[in-house]
Design a protein around this motif. Structure first.
Motif, PDB file in Angstrom:
ATOM      1  N   GLY A 142       0.822  -1.210   0.000  1.00  0.00           N
ATOM      2  CA  GLY A 142       0.000   0.000   0.000  1.00  0.00           C
ATOM      3  C   GLY A 142       0.851   1.252   0.000  1.00  0.00           C
ATOM      4  N   PHE A 143       0.295   2.316   0.551  1.00  0.00           N
ATOM      5  CA  PHE A 143       0.991   3.599   0.601  1.00  0.00           C
ATOM      6  C   PHE A 143       1.804   3.631   1.886  1.00  0.00           C
ATOM      7  CE2 PHE A 143       0.963   8.224   1.573  1.00  0.00           C
ATOM      8  CZ  PHE A 143       1.654   8.653   0.452  1.00  0.00           C
ATOM      9  N   THR A 144       3.122   3.627   1.784  1.00  0.00           N
ATOM     10  CA  THR A 144       3.955   3.320   2.950  1.00  0.00           C
ATOM     11  C   THR A 144       4.951   4.422   3.326  1.00  0.00           C
ATOM     12  OG1 THR A 144       5.471   2.166   1.468  1.00  0.00           O
ATOM     13  CG2 THR A 144       3.828   0.826   2.594  1.00  0.00           C
ATOM     14  N   ARG A 145       4.636   5.635   2.947  1.00  0.00           N
ATOM     15  CA  ARG A 145       5.570   6.728   3.211  1.00  0.00           C
ATOM     16  C   ARG A 145       5.936   6.860   4.701  1.00  0.00           C
ATOM     17  NH1 ARG A 145       4.570  12.078   4.354  1.00  0.00           N
ATOM     18  NH2 ARG A 145       6.239  13.513   3.772  1.00  0.00           N
ATOM     19  N   SER A 146       4.961   6.551   5.585  1.00  0.00           N
ATOM     20  CA  SER A 146       5.209   6.768   7.018  1.00  0.00           C
ATOM     21  C   SER A 146       5.655   5.482   7.726  1.00  0.00           C
ATOM     22  CB  SER A 146       3.920   7.288   7.675  1.00  0.00           C
ATOM     23  OG  SER A 146       2.906   6.292   7.594  1.00  0.00           O
ATOM     24  N   HIS A 147       5.830   4.412   6.997  1.00  0.00           N
ATOM     25  CA  HIS A 147       5.999   3.118   7.663  1.00  0.00           C
ATOM     26  C   HIS A 147       7.433   2.761   8.027  1.00  0.00           C
ATOM     27  CE1 HIS A 147       1.856   2.841   6.348  1.00  0.00           C
ATOM     28  NE2 HIS A 147       1.703   1.897   7.267  1.00  0.00           N
ATOM     29  N   ARG A 231       9.346  16.219  10.621  1.00  0.00           N
ATOM     30  CA  ARG A 231       7.922  15.929  10.372  1.00  0.00           C
ATOM     31  C   ARG A 231       7.410  16.794   9.222  1.00  0.00           C
ATOM     32  NH1 ARG A 231       5.782  18.291  16.248  1.00  0.00           N
ATOM     33  NH2 ARG A 231       7.528  19.677  16.580  1.00  0.00           N
ATOM     34  N   ASP A 232       6.175  16.528   8.818  1.00  0.00           N
ATOM     35  CA  ASP A 232       5.632  17.217   7.650  1.00  0.00           C
ATOM     36  C   ASP A 232       5.274  18.671   7.917  1.00  0.00           C
ATOM     37  OD1 ASP A 232       5.870  15.185   5.805  1.00  0.00           O
ATOM     38  OD2 ASP A 232       3.954  14.271   6.342  1.00  0.00           O
ATOM     39  N   ARG A 233       5.029  19.037   9.172  1.00  0.00           N
ATOM     40  CA  ARG A 233       4.777  20.435   9.502  1.00  0.00           C
ATOM     41  C   ARG A 233       5.533  20.764  10.785  1.00  0.00           C
ATOM     42  NH1 ARG A 233      -1.653  19.227  10.669  1.00  0.00           N
ATOM     43  NH2 ARG A 233      -1.328  18.147  12.613  1.00  0.00           N
ATOM     44  N   ALA A 234       5.601  22.058  11.124  1.00  0.00           N
ATOM     45  CA  ALA A 234       6.497  22.497  12.188  1.00  0.00           C
ATOM     46  C   ALA A 234       6.060  22.044  13.573  1.00  0.00           C
ATOM     47  CB  ALA A 234       6.620  24.024  12.150  1.00  0.00           C
ATOM     48  N   SER A 235       4.776  21.729  13.727  1.00  0.00           N
ATOM     49  CA  SER A 235       4.275  21.365  15.052  1.00  0.00           C
ATOM     50  C   SER A 235       3.095  20.411  14.901  1.00  0.00           C
ATOM     51  CB  SER A 235       3.813  22.637  15.780  1.00  0.00           C
ATOM     52  OG  SER A 235       3.402  22.338  17.104  1.00  0.00           O
ATOM     53  N   TYR A 236       2.827  19.650  15.948  1.00  0.00           N
ATOM     54  CA  TYR A 236       1.636  18.813  16.027  1.00  0.00           C
ATOM     55  C   TYR A 236       1.539  17.842  14.843  1.00  0.00           C
ATOM     56  CZ  TYR A 236      -3.109  17.793  17.641  1.00  0.00           C
ATOM     57  OH  TYR A 236      -4.234  17.186  18.137  1.00  0.00           O
ATOM     58  N   ALA A 237       2.573  17.029  14.684  1.00  0.00           N
ATOM     59  CA  ALA A 237       2.577  15.975  13.666  1.00  0.00           C
ATOM     60  C   ALA A 237       3.490  14.859  14.162  1.00  0.00           C
ATOM     61  CB  ALA A 237       3.085  16.507  12.335  1.00  0.00           C
TER      62      ALA A 237
END
Lengths: 315, 210
Positions: A142-147, A231-237
């Motif tokens: 599947g889509f595994t960018r975060s895995h 992370r993908d954004r500066a905070s809360y990710a």
């Protein structure tokens, strides 16, 4: 959400007795458990509220370390003066995680026990071996960018989402527990989280009904403490990759990596390479990695993040 | 003076009426559920909401958010994502901001809860509410009660010396800066994108109360 009965307990003995009820589950901060209950990924039939157990103190241990009660909130642990001074990597990791509102509720033990944010685990329309053992893994293929890229299995490639646990792995923390029969034990953080293997639904070393009472930190080891989260954004990710490092003046040190495996990843043999730089360290740390075209970038990202951390430690 | 001839039905009353009719149509379903193993379990909880003692008998599944909105008709607190990701449901419990959607009402026995209604009212605005109005800290307003509850608590957290991800020195007292406020408010999403005005509003209140 499925219906459940609810009970407040005041002592570990009461908690243990309650844990024997069918479908029983402990609840503390509830920020992850309730989220999963709303999706019926978790369906406890009996909730045991452990917030009255008076496990919310941080005390000195006889050997100069700290004993963090299981119910100490993430905000309070990050703000504790001793933690900020002697275990800064832990403060930094906690502050890099979640939001202010969630840190006010989330507990030390709950943070360790939070479940993966693999999108296929959350999507109840898709097979997942964690949700339904034997159903298959939708992430594989599947889509595994975060895995995960390390310690994966044919059954699961999910990552552990905690920042706090990565810092605790670098610090060599230990998890104190009590079992329903009253027996207490201490589990090194390295052994607390399991790799997925053929049983990805079993995520920790805890036995049914076993309750975390505290996490202990050994006495401070000095050094420069850094927690670098990408992370993908500066905070809360959640982390794509994170590095918890404690680097001594002579260049030696400890490194644990988050966002790459089913548990915080630390390879003591790789740490022997720290004085030679990020590349030789990362080579050993990441040996045996299995990537997909989506997540192969994590290997490069770990090496570069480690490089940035070492440069910061030298500065 | 409001015109006397038009029926004075506020948006809040309408929402409350809507909730009541939804509950009425849902009751046959609840009765069906009661006949199987998944029957709702009721439990009593007593707490203090905006200074007023309240006792409710609730399905144990009821979140603090739903207790406030559906049972106490305090619809100022908003339901956004209902999963702790957006911050619209932020309230202050025992002096600390939390996501009321990720907390069971029955777990708040004895707690003091402050919602946007408890911070201020149209005729006596809390300084943070006044600052949001002055600085245009919203467009649609849906996230605003959560933003304001969060902002009030953020200034207390800074005053209490709680560090953040962007605090350069962990051992120093944190400062009120744009960077600090943006980081500390990251759990409150504003889809209209009023962020820069929100930071200006909070900065002004911080200056006034420092």
């Amino acid at each position: 959400m499925k219906a459940f009965t609810y009970e407040r307990v005041r002592s570990p003995a009461e908690a243990a007795a309650a844990a024997r009820k069918p479908g029983a589950k402990f609840i503390a901060g509830g920020t992850n458990l309730l989220d999963l209950m709303k999706l019926q990924i978790e369906t406890p039939r009996h909730l045991i509220d452990v917030n009255g157990l008076a496990l919310d103190k941080i005390d000195k241990t006889p050997d100069g370390g700290l004993r963090i009660g299981a119910l100490v909130r993430n905000t309070d642990l990050a703000a504790d003066k001793r933690v900020r001074r002697d275990y800064a990597v832990l403060s930094r990791a906690l502050l890099a995680g979640a939001s202010g509102q969630l840190r006010n509720k989330a507990t030390t033990a709950g943070n360790l026990l939070q479940r993966t944010r693999c999108p296929y685990f959350y999507d109840t329309n898709m097979p997942c071996n964690k949700r339904m053992p034997g159903a298959g893994c939708s992430a594989i293929g599947g889509f595994t960018r975060s895995h995960a890229v390390l310690g994966t299995s044919e059954a699961c490639i999910a990552t552990h989402p905690s920042d706090m646990a990565v810092a605790m792995r670098a610090l060599g923390a230990e998890v104190e527990t009590v079992k329903p029969d009253g027996a207490v034990r201490t589990i090194p953080i390295a052994d607390f989280h399991r790799l997925p293997g053929a049983t990805p639904h079993l995520e920790t070393a805890l036995a049914p009904g076993e309750l975390i009472t505290a996490v202990t930190l050994p006495k401070p080891i000095g050094g420069v403490h850094i927690y670098q989260k990408v992370r993908d954004r500066a905070s809360y990710a959640f982390a794509l990759v994170s590095v918890a490092a404690i680097v001594q003046r002579d260049g030696s040190g400890r490194v644990a990596v988050g966002g790459v495996a089913h548990k915080p990843w630390r390879v003591e043999a790789a740490e022997a390479q720290l004085r030679r730089g990020a590349k030789p360290t990362a080579d050993l740390l990441l040996s045996g990695a299995k990537t997909t075209p989506d997540n192969a970038y994590k290997l490069t990202l770990v090496e570069r993040t480690l490089g940035a951390v070492l440069a910061q430690a030298r500065a | 003076m409001p015109p006397i001839e038009t029926p004075s039905i506020s948006r809040r009353c309408l929402v409350a009426a809507g909730a009541a009719s939804a509950a009425a149509t849902a009751s046959p379903l609840a009765a069906t559920a009661a006949s199987n193993a998944d029957a709702p379990v009721l439990a009593k909880v007593s707490f203090e909401i905006n200074g007023k003692p309240q006792t409710l008998e609730l399905d144990t599944r009821t979140t603090l958010l739903d207790a406030l909105r559906e049972h106490l008709k305090l619809t100022g607190t908003k339901k956004g994502c209902d999963h702790g990701q957006c911050g619209a449901c932020t309230v202050i419990v025992e002096g600390r901001r939390i996501n009321s959607c990720l907390s069971l009402a029955v777990m708040h026995e004895g707690d003091r809860v402050t919602t946007i209604e408890g911070l201020g009212a149209p005729d006596r605005l809390h300084p943070m509410q006044a600052a949001f109005v002055k600085h245009d800290g919203y467009q649609c307003g849906y996230c605003t009660p959560g933003q304001i509850c969060s902002a009030v608590a953020v200034l207390d957290e800074i005053k209490a010396g709680i560090p953040s991800h962007v605090s350069a020195d962990l051992t120093a007292s944190p400062e009120v800066s744009g960077e600090e406020l943006r980081e500390r408010m990251s759990g409150n999403i504003c889809r209209c994108g009023a962020y820069s005005n929100i930071v200006e509003a909070i900065t002004e209140v911080a200056g006034r109360t420092a």
